[in-house]
Scaffold this active site. Structure first.
Site, PDB file in Angstrom:
ATOM      1  N   THR A  73      -3.201  -3.604  -5.158  1.00  0.00           N
ATOM      2  CA  THR A  73      -3.303  -4.907  -5.802  1.00  0.00           C
ATOM      3  C   THR A  73      -3.296  -6.001  -4.736  1.00  0.00           C
ATOM      4  OG1 THR A  73      -2.097  -4.022  -7.696  1.00  0.00           O
ATOM      5  CG2 THR A  73      -2.300  -6.398  -7.561  1.00  0.00           C
ATOM      6  N   GLU A 112      -2.295   6.895  -2.637  1.00  0.00           N
ATOM      7  CA  GLU A 112      -3.449   7.480  -1.960  1.00  0.00           C
ATOM      8  C   GLU A 112      -4.157   8.433  -2.906  1.00  0.00           C
ATOM      9  OE1 GLU A 112      -1.289   7.437   2.446  1.00  0.00           O
ATOM     10  OE2 GLU A 112      -2.144   9.307   1.653  1.00  0.00           O
ATOM     11  N   GLY A 163      -9.208  -6.379 -37.616  1.00  0.00           N
ATOM     12  CA  GLY A 163     -10.325  -5.595 -38.136  1.00  0.00           C
ATOM     13  C   GLY A 163     -11.492  -5.586 -37.166  1.00  0.00           C
ATOM     14  N   THR A 205       4.384   5.846 -14.046  1.00  0.00           N
ATOM     15  CA  THR A 205       3.923   6.083 -15.410  1.00  0.00           C
ATOM     16  C   THR A 205       5.095   6.229 -16.379  1.00  0.00           C
ATOM     17  OG1 THR A 205       3.939   8.485 -15.096  1.00  0.00           O
ATOM     18  CG2 THR A 205       1.896   7.311 -14.518  1.00  0.00           C
ATOM     19  N   GLY A 249       0.809  -1.215   0.000  1.00  0.00           N
ATOM     20  CA  GLY A 249       0.000   0.000   0.000  1.00  0.00           C
ATOM     21  C   GLY A 249       0.836   1.255   0.000  1.00  0.00           C
ATOM     22  N   LEU A 250       0.868   1.957  -1.126  1.00  0.00           N
ATOM     23  CA  LEU A 250       1.582   3.233  -1.252  1.00  0.00           C
ATOM     24  C   LEU A 250       0.653   4.343  -1.728  1.00  0.00           C
ATOM     25  CD1 LEU A 250       4.213   4.931  -1.318  1.00  0.00           C
ATOM     26  CD2 LEU A 250       4.540   4.131  -3.683  1.00  0.00           C
ATOM     27  N   GLU A 288       3.237   1.181 -11.292  1.00  0.00           N
ATOM     28  CA  GLU A 288       4.612   1.228 -10.777  1.00  0.00           C
ATOM     29  C   GLU A 288       5.449   2.319 -11.454  1.00  0.00           C
ATOM     30  OE1 GLU A 288       6.552  -2.413  -9.796  1.00  0.00           O
ATOM     31  OE2 GLU A 288       4.673  -3.514  -9.680  1.00  0.00           O
TER      32      GLU A 288
END
Length: 379
Positions: A158, A127, A339, A365, A124-125, A363
């Site tokens: 994730t 926010e 197509g 951009t 968790g990073l 992780e």
């Protein structure tokens, strides 16, 4: 210079290719359509050693390295980007963070369970107001007696609702900004840890992405991961390694798009002959193949540098930047070759197209990768 895989790596590649084809591919479209996490695959991934591939055997891992993880992620992503993301995030983020910066006691307690597949890991990073700008992070951890108390929230986690072990980045000294961040290990079921919204995503839909909320979440002091106020430097190192995995995932998705396009171009007939006979289609295939080969070499270079203990930050960002954008170009061209059929869910290329977009965002951009590369060049 050696441009061939070793016999052991070739055997691993072949084994994982068969495993991905037989076990992962059959249900990929249905899982994507329903946004259903592949719980039934987790024991199989663990049995193949994919949940601890770069972790030493004493801690329950396969004892391999970054190169083998890259090989594995390409093979899994070739058939299913969502499962590849599960493997990548579990290995590179949560498990990798605890193994790299944890104490021996933390490794024994947590890494062994993660590497063996007993539990999944989450990291968790991000926010609401803190994405690439880690200094804006608002989750707080304050000491209270012999414990830490966490308050705040995370987005885009994730394995957020399926993990058994979490690594959470929080501020332990807000006045220091990014230099006041620390990492903590949190176990599922800890009072105060709540799973919020499950995200309904464009791609990698079978990968679990959720918000997390921390309300007076109390954990023991020994759950501090690494040095107090040292998480920012930890995060940079963890992301450097994770970017190699996302790049490998991009290569796998691009390869899937190419192989499906070749198959379709040989079968689809227009004006009395296969569309593979037309130069316009041949040039698309040639461009796709060339960029995939180049991307794979960048991935292998970054993995090799990491495995041999040499600086790899720039190489990892170059690999992720090129491979992710090559994946978007390859999947876009695949839909063009198909197509109208390529716009339908009857064929996998539209799923590859949606899955590939994450590689340009997750992780770090593409814009962040260019910043990293430029900074390394100008140092």
């Amino acid at each position: 210079m050696q441009f061939e895989l070793t016999k052991e790596q070739t055997f691993l590649q072949r084994s994982l290719r068969e495993f991905a084809r037989d076990e992962i591919a059959p249900g990929a479209a249905d899982r994507d359509a329903g946004g259903r996490f592949p719980h039934e695959l987790i024991p199989k991934l663990a049995q193949m050693g994919l949940l601890g591939i770069a972790i030493p055997e004493p801690y329950g891992g396969a004892g391999l390295a970054s190169m083998e993880l890259a090989i594995a992620l390409e093979e899994v992503a070739r058939v299913d980007g969502a499962t590849a993301l599960i493997v990548a995030s579990h290995n590179s983020l949560c498990t990798g963070h605890i193994y790299t910066f944890g104490t021996e006691a933390q490794r024994v307690r947590y890494v062994s369970r993660l590497a063996s597949g007993e539990v999944l890991g989450a990291w968790g990073l991000t926010e609401a107001g803190s994405g690439s700008d880690a200094s804006a992070l608002q989750t707080r951890a304050t000491p209270d007696g012999g414990d830490w108390v966490l308050r705040g929230a995370k987005l885009f986690t994730t394995q957020g609702s399926t993990a058994g072990v979490y690594v959470i980045i929080a501020s332990t000294d807000p006045e220091k900004g990014k230099e006041g961040l620390s990492a903590f290990i949190v176990e599922r079921g800890t009072p105060g840890l709540m799973v919020g919204k499950l995200e309904d995503k464009l791609g990698v839909r079978a990968s679990d992405t959720a918000a997390l909320h921390f309300e007076n979440l109390r954990i023991p002091r020994e759950n501090l991961l690494g040095e107090l106020h040292g998480a920012f430097r930890q995060v940079l190192k963890i992301l450097d390694g994770g970017r190699i995995g996302i790049a490998a995932m991009g290569v796998g998705l691009a390869r899937g798009a190419l192989e499906e396009s070749i198959r379709y171009a040989r079968q689809r007939r227009q004006f009395g002959r296969p569309i593979a006979d037309f130069e316009a289609v041949q040039w698309k295939l040639a461009d796709m193949a060339t960029e995939i080969d180049a991307a794979r070499l960048l991935v292998y270079r970054a993995a090799h540098l990491r495995d041999t203990g040499r600086p790899y930050r720039r190489a990892a960002s170059e690999a992720k930047l090129f491979a992710s954008e090559a994946a978007m170009r390859a999947t876009t061209q695949a839909i063009q070759i198909f197509g109208g059929s390529g716009y339908l869910k009857d064929y996998p290329v539209e799923r590859y197209f949606r899955d590939a977009k994450l590689c340009e965002i997750g992780e770090g951009t593409s814009e962040i990768q260019r910043m990293v590369i430029a900074r390394e060049l100008l140092r």
